[in-house]
Write an enzyme that holds these catalytic residues in place. Structure first.
Site: not given
Length: 354
Positions: A329, A332, A39
């Site tokens: 978040d 991240h 990610s």
């Protein structure tokens, strides 16, 4: 007859010039950034697969161009976007599975990364995302398309000059090893590190066989300081989990040793370790020095645990200015953090490729 010959020559020249106009042009020494990983570098591949781990909805992407959520796990661009821009190529790197793009776009940069994946196949199984080996299969498919677009000889040169970036590994520990008993029952932490390093080494060798010569592989961040991990340490003052940070440091040392070995073993390769640990920890320990106000919690939601669908536009607690936060978040970084990290890596690690 002469007229026909002239017409044929003119027509052939027209076709050649038209082909040249279609080929993306860049003044960069590195003509493309080719990305593998999780990610941290997925610009939206997970949008196209059946998984719960997505971010193609608001407030993700609210500071991206046009305020559009793209599938990037951030409020804006991710680190590899900034690396591409720093090399003078283009401001964003598209997702390989995104139907909005084709080989003309991918020729100057493409990402095969999938949020939630890891070196270990068992890690990708947790959230049904693209396994690391599949990313390599997509790369082979991409090479075929590139040769059809540029011609074999030019494509092979293009690939050898392109920078291949790998950013992966955190999920193997935080989503797999420390959550599910299978791997922990099979391997000690030290053995599991070696298992992952072996996969990393083999992946690099496969890239080399396929013509890659410029490769940057990322180490692990101070993963014990991610907001989600701090939350689990609530009863101890939400401090960073030092056990996880020590695992990351040990892993990075082993990865550096493997990088050194491969540079000696593979003729003509330029392989570097892009270690995010120290720089990100510097941001976390000295946030005000970089213009941040919060290093412990994230911008989205309460900042303690929200990620993916828990981080949605209906959450009333999401911050108004993500630039004050290191994390977007609970797992991240914000776009600002991504820029700082990319700028540091570009100037201090990737300089050898300029």
């Amino acid at each position: 007859m002469a007229c026909n010959v002239v017409d044929i020559v003119v027509f052939t020249l027209f076709l050649f010039l038209n082909l040249l106009l279609q080929v993306p042009k860049t003044s960069a020494i590195v003509p493309a950034i080719i990305v593998f990983g999780d990610s941290t570098v997925d610009p939206g591949n997970n949008n196209q697969i059946s998984t719960v781990l997505k971010s193609n909805f608001e407030p993700y992407g609210r500071d991206y161009f046009g305020g559009q959520p793209t599938g990037r796990f951030s409020n804006g661009r991710i680190a590899t976007d900034f690396v591409s821009e720093a090399f003078g190529i283009k401001p964003t790197i598209p997702a390989y599975l995104d139907p909005m793009f084709d080989i003309k776009d991918f020729a100057t940069g493409v990402s095969f990364a999938s949020a939630g994946t890891g070196y270990d196949n068992a890690t990708s199984d947790v959230l049904s995302v693209i396994p690391f080996w599949k990313e390599l299969e997509y790369y082979k498919e991409y090479q075929t398309k590139l040769r059809g677009f540029l011609g074999t000889e030019r494509a092979n040169q293009h690939l050898s000059e392109s920078l291949h970036v790998i950013s992966i590994g955190t999920n193997d520990f935080l989503e797999n090893y420390y959550i599910f008993p299978t791997r922990a029952s099979e391997y000690s932490v030290d053995q599991y590190q070696d298992f992952l390093i072996g996969i990393a080494g083999n992946f690099i060798k496969e890239l080399y066989k396929l013509g890659a010569r410029k490769i940057a592989i990322g180490g692990l961040p101070p993963m014990g300081c991610l907001p989600l991990e701090r939350t689990t340490n609530f009863f101890y003052g939400s401090r960073c989990i030092e056990e996880y940070n020590n695992v990351a440091k040990d892993f990075n040392k082993k990865l550096q040793s493997r990088v050194t070995e491969l540079n000696k073993e593979l003729n003509g390769i330029q392989l570097v370790l892009s270690n995010p640990y120290d720089k990100l920890l510097e941001l976390i320990q000295n946030p005000s020095h970089f213009g941040f106000e919060n290093a412990e919690t994230a911008c989205c939601g309460t900042g303690f645990f929200e990620m993916s669908y828990l981080c949605d536009k209906m959450n009333p607690f999401t911050c108004s200015d993500a630039n004050k936060y290191i994390f977007w978040d609970s797992f991240h970084p914000t776009e600002k953090t991504n820029f700082i990290m990319a700028d540091y890596v570009f100037k201090n690690v990737l300089a050898v490729f300029r």
